[in-house]
Enzyme design. Structure first.
Site, PDB file in Angstrom:
ATOM      1  N   ASP A  60       0.853  -1.185   0.000  1.00 21.58           N
ATOM      2  CA  ASP A  60       0.000   0.000   0.000  1.00 21.58           C
ATOM      3  C   ASP A  60       0.895   1.244   0.000  1.00 21.58           C
ATOM      4  O   ASP A  60       1.598   1.487   0.978  1.00 21.58           O
ATOM      5  CB  ASP A  60      -0.871  -0.054   1.270  1.00 21.58           C
ATOM      6  CG  ASP A  60      -1.859   1.090   1.367  1.00 21.58           C
ATOM      7  OD1 ASP A  60      -1.670   2.106   0.672  1.00 21.58           O
ATOM      8  OD2 ASP A  60      -2.812   0.953   2.151  1.00 21.58           O
ATOM      9  N   VAL A  61       0.855   2.022  -1.075  1.00 19.12           N
ATOM     10  CA  VAL A  61       1.757   3.192  -1.137  1.00 19.12           C
ATOM     11  C   VAL A  61       1.441   4.245  -0.076  1.00 19.12           C
ATOM     12  O   VAL A  61       2.280   5.083   0.238  1.00 19.12           O
ATOM     13  CB  VAL A  61       1.782   3.903  -2.525  1.00 19.12           C
ATOM     14  CG1 VAL A  61       2.406   3.057  -3.601  1.00 19.12           C
ATOM     15  CG2 VAL A  61       0.426   4.417  -2.921  1.00 19.12           C
ATOM     16  N   ASN A  87       1.866   6.186 -10.622  1.00 21.97           N
ATOM     17  CA  ASN A  87       0.513   6.174 -11.165  1.00 21.97           C
ATOM     18  C   ASN A  87      -0.560   5.883 -10.112  1.00 21.97           C
ATOM     19  O   ASN A  87      -1.688   6.346 -10.239  1.00 21.97           O
ATOM     20  CB  ASN A  87       0.469   5.117 -12.288  1.00 21.97           C
ATOM     21  CG  ASN A  87      -0.935   4.742 -12.682  1.00 21.97           C
ATOM     22  OD1 ASN A  87      -1.625   5.502 -13.366  1.00 21.97           O
ATOM     23  ND2 ASN A  87      -1.399   3.568 -12.233  1.00 21.97           N
ATOM     24  N   TYR A 153      -9.570  16.073  -4.272  1.00 24.43           N
ATOM     25  CA  TYR A 153      -8.882  15.331  -5.351  1.00 24.43           C
ATOM     26  C   TYR A 153      -8.091  16.314  -6.216  1.00 24.43           C
ATOM     27  O   TYR A 153      -6.910  16.080  -6.520  1.00 24.43           O
ATOM     28  CB  TYR A 153      -9.882  14.539  -6.197  1.00 24.43           C
ATOM     29  CG  TYR A 153      -9.222  13.825  -7.361  1.00 24.43           C
ATOM     30  CD1 TYR A 153      -8.308  12.785  -7.137  1.00 24.43           C
ATOM     31  CD2 TYR A 153      -9.472  14.210  -8.680  1.00 24.43           C
ATOM     32  CE1 TYR A 153      -7.665  12.151  -8.199  1.00 24.43           C
ATOM     33  CE2 TYR A 153      -8.842  13.577  -9.744  1.00 24.43           C
ATOM     34  CZ  TYR A 153      -7.949  12.544  -9.495  1.00 24.43           C
ATOM     35  OH  TYR A 153      -7.306  11.919 -10.545  1.00 24.43           O
ATOM     36  N   LYS A 157      -3.961  16.553  -6.987  1.00 25.28           N
ATOM     37  CA  LYS A 157      -3.363  16.504  -8.325  1.00 25.28           C
ATOM     38  C   LYS A 157      -2.629  17.815  -8.648  1.00 25.28           C
ATOM     39  O   LYS A 157      -1.655  17.814  -9.383  1.00 25.28           O
ATOM     40  CB  LYS A 157      -4.424  16.153  -9.372  1.00 25.28           C
ATOM     41  CG  LYS A 157      -4.867  14.685  -9.291  1.00 25.28           C
ATOM     42  CD  LYS A 157      -3.693  13.738  -9.575  1.00 25.28           C
ATOM     43  CE  LYS A 157      -4.068  12.280  -9.505  1.00 25.28           C
ATOM     44  NZ  LYS A 157      -2.987  11.364  -9.861  1.00 25.28           N
TER      45      LYS A 157
HETATM   46  P1  NDP Z   1      -7.915   2.666 -11.460  1.00 27.61           P
HETATM   47  O1  NDP Z   1      -8.807   2.729 -10.282  1.00 27.61           O
HETATM   48  O2  NDP Z   1      -8.317   1.786 -12.581  1.00 27.61           O
HETATM   49  O3  NDP Z   1      -6.437   2.295 -11.015  1.00 27.61           O
HETATM   50  C1  NDP Z   1      -5.861   2.829  -9.853  1.00 27.61           C
HETATM   51  C2  NDP Z   1      -4.629   2.023  -9.515  1.00 27.61           C
HETATM   52  O4  NDP Z   1      -4.017   2.604  -8.348  1.00 27.61           O
HETATM   53  C3  NDP Z   1      -4.956   0.582  -9.175  1.00 27.61           C
HETATM   54  O5  NDP Z   1      -4.001  -0.257  -9.738  1.00 27.61           O
HETATM   55  C4  NDP Z   1      -4.874   0.549  -7.658  1.00 27.61           C
HETATM   56  O6  NDP Z   1      -4.430  -0.729  -7.245  1.00 27.61           O
HETATM   57  C5  NDP Z   1      -3.787   1.589  -7.394  1.00 27.61           C
HETATM   58  N1  NDP Z   1      -3.873   2.109  -6.043  1.00 27.61           N
HETATM   59  C6  NDP Z   1      -4.850   2.870  -5.498  1.00 27.61           C
HETATM   60  N2  NDP Z   1      -4.592   3.098  -4.201  1.00 27.61           N
HETATM   61  C7  NDP Z   1      -3.425   2.470  -3.919  1.00 27.61           C
HETATM   62  C8  NDP Z   1      -2.641   2.324  -2.753  1.00 27.61           C
HETATM   63  N3  NDP Z   1      -3.007   2.893  -1.580  1.00 27.61           N
HETATM   64  N4  NDP Z   1      -1.500   1.606  -2.805  1.00 27.61           N
HETATM   65  C9  NDP Z   1      -1.117   1.033  -3.971  1.00 27.61           C
HETATM   66  N5  NDP Z   1      -1.810   1.137  -5.118  1.00 27.61           N
HETATM   67  C10 NDP Z   1      -2.960   1.837  -5.085  1.00 27.61           C
HETATM   68  O7  NDP Z   1      -7.780   4.184 -11.951  1.00 27.61           O
HETATM   69  P2  NDP Z   1      -6.873   4.847 -13.091  1.00 27.61           P
HETATM   70  O8  NDP Z   1      -6.088   3.840 -13.811  1.00 27.61           O
HETATM   71  O9  NDP Z   1      -7.761   5.739 -13.859  1.00 27.61           O
HETATM   72  O10 NDP Z   1      -5.945   5.765 -12.188  1.00 27.61           O
HETATM   73  C11 NDP Z   1      -4.539   5.762 -12.285  1.00 27.61           C
HETATM   74  C12 NDP Z   1      -4.027   7.160 -12.026  1.00 27.61           C
HETATM   75  O11 NDP Z   1      -4.491   8.011 -13.054  1.00 27.61           O
HETATM   76  C13 NDP Z   1      -4.497   7.785 -10.718  1.00 27.61           C
HETATM   77  O12 NDP Z   1      -3.421   8.478 -10.145  1.00 27.61           O
HETATM   78  C14 NDP Z   1      -5.581   8.756 -11.155  1.00 27.61           C
HETATM   79  O13 NDP Z   1      -5.720   9.824 -10.268  1.00 27.61           O
HETATM   80  C15 NDP Z   1      -5.036   9.190 -12.489  1.00 27.61           C
HETATM   81  N6  NDP Z   1      -5.984   9.766 -13.430  1.00 27.61           N
HETATM   82  C16 NDP Z   1      -7.101   9.085 -13.809  1.00 27.61           C
HETATM   83  C17 NDP Z   1      -7.972   9.649 -14.722  1.00 27.61           C
HETATM   84  C18 NDP Z   1      -9.246   8.993 -15.111  1.00 27.61           C
HETATM   85  O14 NDP Z   1     -10.148   9.695 -15.635  1.00 27.61           O
HETATM   86  N7  NDP Z   1      -9.408   7.677 -14.940  1.00 27.61           N
HETATM   87  C19 NDP Z   1      -7.672  10.939 -15.350  1.00 27.61           C
HETATM   88  C20 NDP Z   1      -6.496  11.570 -14.843  1.00 27.61           C
HETATM   89  C21 NDP Z   1      -5.678  10.987 -13.957  1.00 27.61           C
HETATM   90  P3  NDP Z   1      -4.995  -1.528  -5.976  1.00 27.61           P
HETATM   91  O15 NDP Z   1      -6.448  -1.193  -5.829  1.00 27.61           O
HETATM   92  O16 NDP Z   1      -4.732  -2.953  -6.319  1.00 27.61           O
HETATM   93  O17 NDP Z   1      -4.171  -1.055  -4.851  1.00 27.61           O
HETATM   94  C1  8X3 Z   2      -9.439  12.175 -13.232  1.00 27.02           C
HETATM   95  C2  8X3 Z   2     -10.110  13.072 -14.192  1.00 27.02           C
HETATM   96  O1  8X3 Z   2     -11.824  14.937 -14.403  1.00 27.02           O
HETATM   97  O2  8X3 Z   2     -12.415  13.042 -13.022  1.00 27.02           O
HETATM   98  O3  8X3 Z   2      -8.278  12.721 -12.739  1.00 27.02           O
HETATM   99  O4  8X3 Z   2     -10.829  14.652 -12.270  1.00 27.02           O
HETATM  100  S1  8X3 Z   2     -11.345  13.964 -13.423  1.00 27.02           S
END
Ligand code: NDP
Ligand code: 8X3
Length: 254
Positions: A60-61, A87, A153, A157
């Site tokens: 867990d990060v 990420n 959130y 970011k």
């Molecule tokens: P997902 O929910 O599909 O993936 C999130 C990933 O982060 C999972 O692999 C999850 O793994 C991991 N994660 C979350 N919390 C923890 C933790 N405490 N420790 C370790 N791993 C963790 O979402 P996205 O792929 O969309 O998100 C990835 C990144 O992109 C995030 O930083 C998000 O803010 C960013 N983002 C997303 C956007 C979107 O519209 N989807 C747009 C812009 C940015 P697990 O649950 O196994 O721990």
């Molecule tokens: C995820 C994109 O627009 O839901 O970072 O904030 S938004």
């Protein structure tokens, strides 16, 4: 020599898509996330398709202790990390700040901000020592613009944006590249997590237009990572064509 990349949050969405793209490019990969079974399954699927070495690492990060221990206990052959993709992250809630859930706030701050710092702090000294490396932070349109209901959130970011610039300034003297890749609406598990498992609400976010998918973002990340060493992508904002700003969409497809 084959480069080693660590991708945090590789168990779904953008991180998982990055793992597939980097595997196709022949990188060795440390794939992290909390869900160990998912990481193991991903390792099997990737190894079946691509002949690359993969180390799944579940922690867990947001836990400083777990993060430090995971990095400290890396097998010797995995200690040298060339590229770190920060990420792992999440949004929780989408409402007015006056009614905000403080547990949700803490989880977002602990993961998106403190988690990114814990992992970077553990990896950066090796990069500094070797005078090479690349850190790619996944920001968001939410770090560029604040929108109603986005409050904490968006703040996390924004902080990722700020920390990316700070890292670049402090690490430039060691030849380390630091990039920010900021996606707009991307259909992953993100909204399902944000709405605490409400699948219908999550689906509605992507209705009426074509959002990005994880692979669209992964292409940008791989692009930044595979440029010649003297070239750094500072900041990349990638949006669906149907999204002009955080809250402006062309939903004519509705
Ligand atoms: P997902 O929910 O599909 O993936 C999130 C990933 O982060 C999972 O692999 C999850 O793994 C991991 N994660 C979350 N919390 C923890 C933790 N405490 N420790 C370790 N791993 C963790 O979402 P996205 O792929 O969309 O998100 C990835 C990144 O992109 C995030 O930083 C998000 O803010 C960013 N983002 C997303 C956007 C979107 O519209 N989807 C747009 C812009 C940015 P697990 O649950 O196994 O721990
Ligand atoms: C995820 C994109 O627009 O839901 O970072 O904030 S938004």
């Amino acid at each position: 020599m084959t480069k080693t990349i660590m991708i945090t949050g590789a168990s779904s969405g953008i991180g998982e898509a990055c793992a597939w793209r980097f595997a196709a490019e022949g990188f060795r990969m440390i794939l992290t996330g909390r869900r160990k079974t998912r990481l193991e399954k991903l390792k099997s699927a990737l190894s079946e398709k691509h002949q690359v070495e993969i180390l799944p690492l579940a922690f867990d990060v947001s836990s400083r202790q777990e993060t430090e221990q995971a990095i400290k206990e890396l097998p010797r052959e995995w200690e040298k990390i060339d590229i770190l993709v920060n990420n792992a992250g999440l949004a929780l809630g989408f409402g007015g700040i006056d009614q905000g859930n403080i547990d949700d706030w803490e989880k977002m701050i602990d993961t998106n901000l403190k988690g990114l710092l814990y992992i970077s702090r553990a990896i950066m000294p090796g990069m500094v020592e070797r005078k090479s490396g690349h850190i790619i932070n996944i920001g968001s349109i939410a770090g560029k613009e604040t929108y109603p209901g986005g409050n904490v959130y968006c703040a996390t970011k924004n902080a990722v944006d700020s920390l990316t610039r700070a890292m670049r300034m402090d690490l430039v003297h060691y030849g380390i590249r630091v990039s920010n890749v900021s996606p707009g609406a991307t259909e992953t598990e993100f909204s399902e997590v944000r709405f605490h498992g409400d699948i219908q609400k999550a689906k509605n976010i992507y209705k009426g237009y074509k959002p990005l998918c994880g692979d669209d973002v992964a292409r940008a990340v791989v692009f930044a990572a595979t440029l010649p060493g003297h070239v750094n992508v500072n900041d990349m904002l990638i949006m669906p064509t149907a999204q002009a700003a955080a809250t402006i969409f062309n939903k004519k497809g509705e």
